[in-house]
Design a protein around this motif. Structure first.
Motif, mmCIF file in Angstrom:
data_model
loop_
_atom_site.group_PDB
_atom_site.id
_atom_site.type_symbol
_atom_site.label_atom_id
_atom_site.label_comp_id
_atom_site.label_asym_id
_atom_site.label_seq_id
_atom_site.Cartn_x
_atom_site.Cartn_y
_atom_site.Cartn_z
ATOM 1 N N CYS A 147 0.838 -1.193 0.000
ATOM 2 C CA CYS A 147 0.000 0.000 0.000
ATOM 3 C C CYS A 147 0.881 1.254 0.000
ATOM 4 O O CYS A 147 1.899 1.299 0.691
ATOM 5 C CB CYS A 147 -0.869 -0.020 1.254
ATOM 6 S SG CYS A 147 -1.952 1.396 1.386
ATOM 7 N N HIS A 149 -0.230 4.208 0.970
ATOM 8 C CA HIS A 149 -0.666 5.163 1.992
ATOM 9 C C HIS A 149 0.083 4.920 3.289
ATOM 10 O O HIS A 149 0.775 3.921 3.436
ATOM 11 C CB HIS A 149 -2.175 5.061 2.200
ATOM 12 C CG HIS A 149 -2.923 5.310 0.938
ATOM 13 N ND1 HIS A 149 -2.947 6.533 0.332
ATOM 14 C CD2 HIS A 149 -3.602 4.477 0.139
ATOM 15 C CE1 HIS A 149 -3.632 6.445 -0.785
ATOM 16 N NE2 HIS A 149 -4.038 5.216 -0.940
ATOM 17 N N ARG A 150 -0.102 5.842 4.198
ATOM 18 C CA ARG A 150 0.563 5.709 5.496
ATOM 19 C C ARG A 150 -0.430 6.090 6.580
ATOM 20 O O ARG A 150 -0.180 7.006 7.358
ATOM 21 C CB ARG A 150 1.816 6.616 5.550
ATOM 22 C CG ARG A 150 2.915 6.245 4.560
ATOM 23 C CD ARG A 150 3.537 4.877 4.857
ATOM 24 N NE ARG A 150 4.571 4.496 3.896
ATOM 25 C CZ ARG A 150 4.388 3.691 2.850
ATOM 26 N NH1 ARG A 150 3.193 3.175 2.600
ATOM 27 N NH2 ARG A 150 5.385 3.388 2.035
ATOM 28 N N CYS A 151 -1.579 5.403 6.610
ATOM 29 C CA CYS A 151 -2.574 5.715 7.635
ATOM 30 C C CYS A 151 -1.897 5.561 8.992
ATOM 31 O O CYS A 151 -1.177 4.592 9.219
ATOM 32 C CB CYS A 151 -3.770 4.784 7.527
ATOM 33 S SG CYS A 151 -4.593 4.955 5.945
ATOM 34 N N PHE A 153 -2.764 4.707 11.897
ATOM 35 C CA PHE A 153 -3.051 3.603 12.813
ATOM 36 C C PHE A 153 -2.607 2.255 12.239
ATOM 37 O O PHE A 153 -2.829 1.225 12.859
ATOM 38 C CB PHE A 153 -4.561 3.538 13.117
ATOM 39 C CG PHE A 153 -5.423 3.455 11.891
ATOM 40 C CD1 PHE A 153 -5.618 2.248 11.243
ATOM 41 C CD2 PHE A 153 -6.025 4.591 11.372
ATOM 42 C CE1 PHE A 153 -6.407 2.173 10.111
ATOM 43 C CE2 PHE A 153 -6.809 4.527 10.236
ATOM 44 C CZ PHE A 153 -6.999 3.309 9.605
ATOM 45 N N CYS A 154 -1.998 2.263 11.063
ATOM 46 C CA CYS A 154 -1.788 1.002 10.342
ATOM 47 C C CYS A 154 -0.308 0.710 10.144
ATOM 48 O O CYS A 154 0.477 1.614 9.872
ATOM 49 C CB CYS A 154 -2.485 1.105 8.985
ATOM 50 S SG CYS A 154 -2.279 -0.348 7.960
ATOM 51 N N ILE A 156 0.553 -1.957 8.042
ATOM 52 C CA ILE A 156 0.646 -2.842 6.874
ATOM 53 C C ILE A 156 1.744 -2.383 5.903
ATOM 54 O O ILE A 156 2.559 -3.191 5.468
ATOM 55 C CB ILE A 156 -0.733 -2.990 6.187
ATOM 56 C CG1 ILE A 156 -1.582 -3.920 7.062
ATOM 57 C CG2 ILE A 156 -0.599 -3.557 4.783
ATOM 58 C CD1 ILE A 156 -2.993 -4.135 6.598
ATOM 59 N N PRO A 157 1.828 -1.073 5.562
ATOM 60 C CA PRO A 157 2.891 -0.694 4.612
ATOM 61 C C PRO A 157 4.289 -1.039 5.134
ATOM 62 O O PRO A 157 5.164 -1.419 4.353
ATOM 63 C CB PRO A 157 2.709 0.818 4.456
ATOM 64 C CG PRO A 157 1.279 1.055 4.806
ATOM 65 C CD PRO A 157 0.955 0.059 5.886
ATOM 66 N N GLN A 191 -4.940 -4.278 -0.606
ATOM 67 C CA GLN A 191 -4.993 -3.305 0.492
ATOM 68 C C GLN A 191 -5.725 -2.041 0.027
ATOM 69 O O GLN A 191 -6.253 -1.295 0.833
ATOM 70 C CB GLN A 191 -3.590 -2.934 0.954
ATOM 71 C CG GLN A 191 -3.183 -3.619 2.240
ATOM 72 C CD GLN A 191 -2.592 -4.983 1.984
ATOM 73 O OE1 GLN A 191 -1.832 -5.149 1.039
ATOM 74 N NE2 GLN A 191 -2.923 -5.934 2.795
ATOM 75 N N TYR A 236 -11.229 2.720 -1.951
ATOM 76 C CA TYR A 236 -11.235 4.058 -1.343
ATOM 77 C C TYR A 236 -11.972 5.021 -2.261
ATOM 78 O O TYR A 236 -11.933 4.867 -3.482
ATOM 79 C CB TYR A 236 -9.806 4.517 -1.053
ATOM 80 C CG TYR A 236 -9.235 3.685 0.065
ATOM 81 C CD1 TYR A 236 -9.742 3.828 1.349
ATOM 82 C CD2 TYR A 236 -8.304 2.700 -0.180
ATOM 83 C CE1 TYR A 236 -9.302 3.015 2.365
ATOM 84 C CE2 TYR A 236 -7.851 1.888 0.844
ATOM 85 C CZ TYR A 236 -8.356 2.057 2.117
ATOM 86 O OH TYR A 236 -7.947 1.239 3.124
ATOM 87 N N ARG A 274 -5.919 9.424 6.123
ATOM 88 C CA ARG A 274 -6.677 8.516 5.271
ATOM 89 C C ARG A 274 -6.616 8.942 3.824
ATOM 90 O O ARG A 274 -6.673 10.130 3.518
ATOM 91 C CB ARG A 274 -8.150 8.509 5.690
ATOM 92 C CG ARG A 274 -8.375 7.842 6.989
ATOM 93 C CD ARG A 274 -8.033 6.393 6.943
ATOM 94 N NE ARG A 274 -8.986 5.625 6.160
ATOM 95 C CZ ARG A 274 -8.761 4.384 5.733
ATOM 96 N NH1 ARG A 274 -7.603 3.794 5.944
ATOM 97 N NH2 ARG A 274 -9.682 3.725 5.061
ATOM 98 N N PRO A 275 -6.553 7.967 2.896
ATOM 99 C CA PRO A 275 -6.637 8.307 1.477
ATOM 100 C C PRO A 275 -7.990 8.937 1.167
ATOM 101 O O PRO A 275 -8.994 8.576 1.781
ATOM 102 C CB PRO A 275 -6.517 6.952 0.767
ATOM 103 C CG PRO A 275 -6.501 5.899 1.803
ATOM 104 C CD PRO A 275 -6.364 6.538 3.137
HETATM 105 S S1 SF4 Z 1 -5.215 1.245 6.466
HETATM 106 FE FE1 SF4 Z 1 -5.235 0.457 4.389
HETATM 107 S S2 SF4 Z 1 -4.865 2.309 3.126
HETATM 108 FE FE2 SF4 Z 1 -4.201 2.808 5.188
HETATM 109 S S3 SF4 Z 1 -2.012 2.332 5.219
HETATM 110 FE FE3 SF4 Z 1 -3.116 0.551 6.004
HETATM 111 S S4 SF4 Z 1 -3.359 -0.761 4.207
HETATM 112 FE FE4 SF4 Z 1 -2.876 1.294 3.445
#
Ligand code: SF4
Length: 440
Positions: A147, A149-151, A153-154, A156-157, A191, A236, A274-275
């Motif tokens: 992904c 993005h760099r939300c 709270f996340c 995953i990236p 994602q 999104y 958020r995106p």
């Molecule tokens: S919440 Fe989703 S869009 Fe945001 S950084 Fe995590 S994977 Fe990417």
């Protein structure tokens, strides 16, 4: 298969994206001639595919590794928890190897090191659609990994890296193989589905000899040609999402959109990074419903994000009331190790997070119940998931497997999982529907 065939046990935890990784590993194991065993004791080694997203998932994954070690002894760990430096090794130093998610080659190389491949690979034993964990009639189709993005709270990236889109021809071939193998529903996952192709500048690939852009709209249209249910997840609300709504209205793909809005207060969305956070989502939803009145919109939200005031939360409730979403999931904010949001000021006390979550869910439940109640008496097409005697469980286009509601069908003799049937809705509660064959 001979008793000397090496046998691998497999435990898969986590989200559909993790299942998709698991399917690839299982497919490769079968392609190389390994047998997949259903028990710890009957396996020569066990692969545990973990989730590391929230603390309870970490615990569940560590427990599963412990159980595999106790009952089998030879364990390879893969998946999101493996990407968290040292966590698995510290808890379970005797595991044979640890990899992060999306690591087919590393997992296979660890398997080869500890359980040599059979001499005569039974490549012909693997059906072209691969080995799947979902029931035969629906399948997840993963179109990208990572992904951009760099939300806040996340994580995953940081675990999975930036967006990498799978070649569109490869995605379409996989989808076609699945349909040829009897799949009636494809669930498109990633994602960030609407960002598909951004990394390759939407370059054209080829499918069945014709050029096809690596882009959500083009991919969706092509998937719609396969003649099965196509459901979009993790979309999104970028402006180009509007392009797929007419495809839903004309029946090319299911009128179902899973859009994780997460909040409605511009201040909180900004702080969440958020995106598409500045889009006017209410206006977009209204426009989508004008084009496709039957659209089901599913979303997820977080209450008690750091800095959320009562005013922000009231905005969220107003949004919910106005948007009348069909399906909603909500979590009280919980810090994830390594996430930027942990350092934000004004963390919300736990009891306020929970109290807001309860208020949020009470409002949404009333909305969902009313929306489902309006379906009573209508005729719906249902995909049958399970049959038990003369009763069956299925789903309408408005219900994704595992996360939404179901339809309980009466007088279901003769039906098979995977069948599409017309039914009449007879009752509803806040979540599920009941139905019977249509009255003449
Ligand atoms: S919440 Fe989703 S869009 Fe945001 S950084 Fe995590 S994977 Fe990417």
């Amino acid at each position: 298969m001979s008793s000397s065939t090496p046998k691998v046990g497999f435990v898969s935890l986590g989200c559909p994206k993790a299942s998709s990784d698991a399917e690839r590993i299982l497919t490769q194991l079968r392609a190389e001639g390994y047998e997949i065993s259903g028990s710890y004791e009957g396996s020569d080694l066990v692969v545990v595919n973990t989730c590391g997203f929230i603390d309870s998932a970490v615990e569940e994954s560590l427990d599963a590794i412990g159980e595999a070690l106790n009952r089998n002894g030879k364990v390879i760990v893969t998946g999101c928890l493996g990407a968290k430096a040292g966590v698995v090794q510290n808890a379970h130093p005797s595991v044979l190897a640890v990899t992060g998610p999306h690591a087919l080659e590393e997992v296979m190389s660890a398997v080869h090191d500890n359980l040599p491949k059979p001499h005569d690979p039974y490549t012909d034993l693997v059906p072209p659609q691969g080995v799947r964990l979902t029931p035969r009639h629906y399948a997840y189709l993963k179109i990208s990994e990572g992904c951009n993005h760099r939300c806040s709270f996340c994580i995953i990236p940081s675990m999975r890296g930036d967006l990498v889109s799978r070649p569109v021809g490869e995605v379409m071939n996989e989808a076609e193989n699945l349909v040829n193998a009897g799949v009636s529903e494809l669930l498109v996952i990633s994602q960030d589905t609407s960002a598909y192709g951004v990394d390759v500048k939407y370059r054209s690939g080829f499918w069945n000899g014709r050029p096809l852009k690596t882009r959500m709209t083009e991919l969706t249209k092509a998937l719609g040609e396969l003649g099965v249910w196509v459901r979009l997840h993790y979309v999104y609300p970028y402006p180009h999402v509007d392009e797929v709504i007419p495809l839903m209205a004309e029946g090319t793909i299911l009128p179902y959109l899973d859009v994780p809005f997460q909040h409605a207060s511009p201040r909180i969305l900004k702080s969440m990074k958020r995106p598409a956070s500045s889009e006017n989502n209410l206006a977009r939803i209204k426009a989508w419903r004008e084009i496709c009145p039957d659209i089901t919109i599913r979303s997820t939200f977080i209450t008690g994000f750091p800095g959320e005031t009562e005013e922000d939360f009231a905005m969220l409730l107003d949004f919910l009331q106005e948007a009348e979403l069909d399906r909603v999931g909500c979590f009280a904010y919980s810090a994830v190790e390594g996430a930027a949001a942990n350092a934000l000021p004004d963390q919300v006390p736990e009891e306020i997070k929970q109290e807001r979550l309860a208020r949020f869910m009470a409002l949404q439940e009333a909305i969902s119940a009313e929306k489902l109640r309006r379906k009573v008496g209508s005729i719906q097409t249902v995909l049958v998931d399970e049959v038990n005697g003369d009763e069956a469980i299925g789903r309408t286009s408005a219900d994704a497997p595992e996360i939404d509601g179901v339809v309980y069908l009466a007088d279901a003799e003769g039906l098979q999982p995977g069948d599409l049937v017309e039914v009449q809705i007879t009752a509803a509660d806040g979540h599920d529907l009941w139905a019977a064959p249509p009255s003449e």
